[in-house]
Design an enzyme around this catalytic site. Structure first.
Site, PDB file in Angstrom:
ATOM      1  N   ASP A 173      20.643  56.823  45.901  1.00  0.00           N
ATOM      2  CA  ASP A 173      19.545  56.064  46.491  1.00  0.00           C
ATOM      3  C   ASP A 173      18.225  56.604  45.943  1.00  0.00           C
ATOM      4  O   ASP A 173      18.160  57.718  45.404  1.00  0.00           O
ATOM      5  CB  ASP A 173      19.622  56.030  48.016  1.00  0.00           C
ATOM      6  CG  ASP A 173      19.467  57.382  48.665  1.00  0.00           C
ATOM      7  OD1 ASP A 173      18.411  58.004  48.458  1.00  0.00           O
ATOM      8  OD2 ASP A 173      20.382  57.807  49.390  1.00  0.00           O
TER       9      ASP A 173
HETATM   10  N1  URA Z   1      24.729  59.581  49.908  1.00  0.00           N
HETATM   11  C1  URA Z   1      23.458  59.252  50.161  1.00  0.00           C
HETATM   12  O1  URA Z   1      23.032  59.252  51.307  1.00  0.00           O
HETATM   13  N2  URA Z   1      22.671  58.943  49.137  1.00  0.00           N
HETATM   14  C2  URA Z   1      23.094  58.938  47.854  1.00  0.00           C
HETATM   15  O2  URA Z   1      22.333  58.638  46.950  1.00  0.00           O
HETATM   16  C3  URA Z   1      24.430  59.279  47.617  1.00  0.00           C
HETATM   17  C4  URA Z   1      25.232  59.591  48.662  1.00  0.00           C
END
Ligand code: URA
Length: 308
Positions: A173
């Site tokens: 993310d």
């Molecule tokens: N879990 C998350 O919360 N964000 C990521 O980018 C990957 C795994």
């Protein structure tokens, strides 16, 4: 194996990190209109072909005169010297497209033939490349962002402009920093993302609150989320200090925001998240915004993990 899941490729619309966009300006010097490039735009993986069942026999087979001696291919791939490679062939330790080869001088096509030594795949095709990118915070894990937010193309656009086709292996993310694999091998990307291969990913989460062993038990037993239970494969408390904690979480699933959601549900909201490892590939000391080509041991390990 069931066919790897295809993804919809819809650009993320999360703009909660607008402020962080400023942080990434320093990593991005070549921003330009992005070109959409995503594994979901590609054809689904081909069925296993005659060349050893990896489903990638999609390139033209070479004429015999263009093929290369097996011991030369093994040496070029870093397996052993040509002399030692001949000994490996003599000893019946080398396989081409599923058959043991013991005669010397066989010519192979490094792009299409599947070569194994002691059952372990040799990546003989020099055109196949995989990179480890340290995705900075504030960069979206897409090759194109319709809203013009920082995205992967801003970091790897030069390579794409030069004709290299690169797929990102899953997403982090926008707020999360760390290891994101990029490859020009669409089949490798598809398989690494497919849950059936159980590729383990390691995250370091800084959370609000002082955690204890109870959190470890909860994450290992499974946390009830909106879209079902999520379990960590491994949890380790690294540090606890002044109302915060640093926790290592290893998981093999890839649901959206999974680590953040699990920790929030357990009562410890994530303040910062970094992915430090995918399978055997480590982020190490790599700086945010930089990319490195994987070495042969890392490549071999990834290809073997997904049966290629
Ligand atoms: N879990 C998350 O919360 N964000 C990521 O980018 C990957 C795994």
């Amino acid at each position: 194996m069931s066919k790897p899941a295809r993804r919809d490729g819809t650009p993320e619309r999360d703009d909660s990190n607008r402020d962080h966009n400023r942080d990434v300006d320093s990593y991005i010097s070549n921003a330009r209109p992005a070109r959409h490039q995503h594994v979901a735009d590609r054809k689904p993986p081909k069925k296993a072909g005659a060349s050893g069942g990896d489903g990638r026999k999609n390139r033209t087979q070479k004429a015999d005169s263009e093929k290369v001696r097996l011991q030369k291919v093994l040496a070029a791939a870093g397996v052993a010297s040509r002399r030692m490679s001949e000994k490996l062939i003599d000893a019946g330790r080398v396989e081409v497209n599923g058959s043991i080869v013991t005669e010397q001088g066989m010519r192979v096509d490094p792009e299409n033939d599947v070569i194994r030594v002691d059952g372990v795949r040799v990546i003989a095709d020099e055109d196949l490349v995989t990179f480890a990118l340290n995705k900075p915070r504030g960069v979206h894990s897409t090759m194109h962002d319709e809203m013009g937010r920082p995205c992967l193309n801003d970091l790897v656009g030069d390579r794409i402009a030069a004709g290299q086709r690169l797929f990102h292996v899953g997403r982090l993310d926008a707020q999360t920093e760390g290891l994101l694999l990029l490859t020009n091998d669409g089949e490798l990307a598809n398989r690494l993302m497919h849950p059936s291969y159980g590729i383990r990913k390691t995250y370091l989460a800084t959370v609000l609150g002082e955690v204890d062993r109870n959190l470890v038990r909860q994450l290992r037993d499974g946390i009830e989320l909106d879209d079902g239970i999520a379990k960590a494969d491994e949890v380790q408390i690294i540090d606890v200090w002044q109302g915060k904690s640093l926790v290592k979480v290893v998981l093999h699933e890839g649901r959206k925001h999974i680590v953040r959601r699990m920790l929030k549900e357990a009562g410890f909201p994530v303040q910062a998240l970094v992915r430090t490892k995918v399978h055997t590939v480590q982020l190490g000391e790599q700086k945010p915004g930089t990319m490195r080509a994987l070495n042969r041991a890392e490549l071999t390990s990834l290809y073997n993990a997904v049966g290629l």
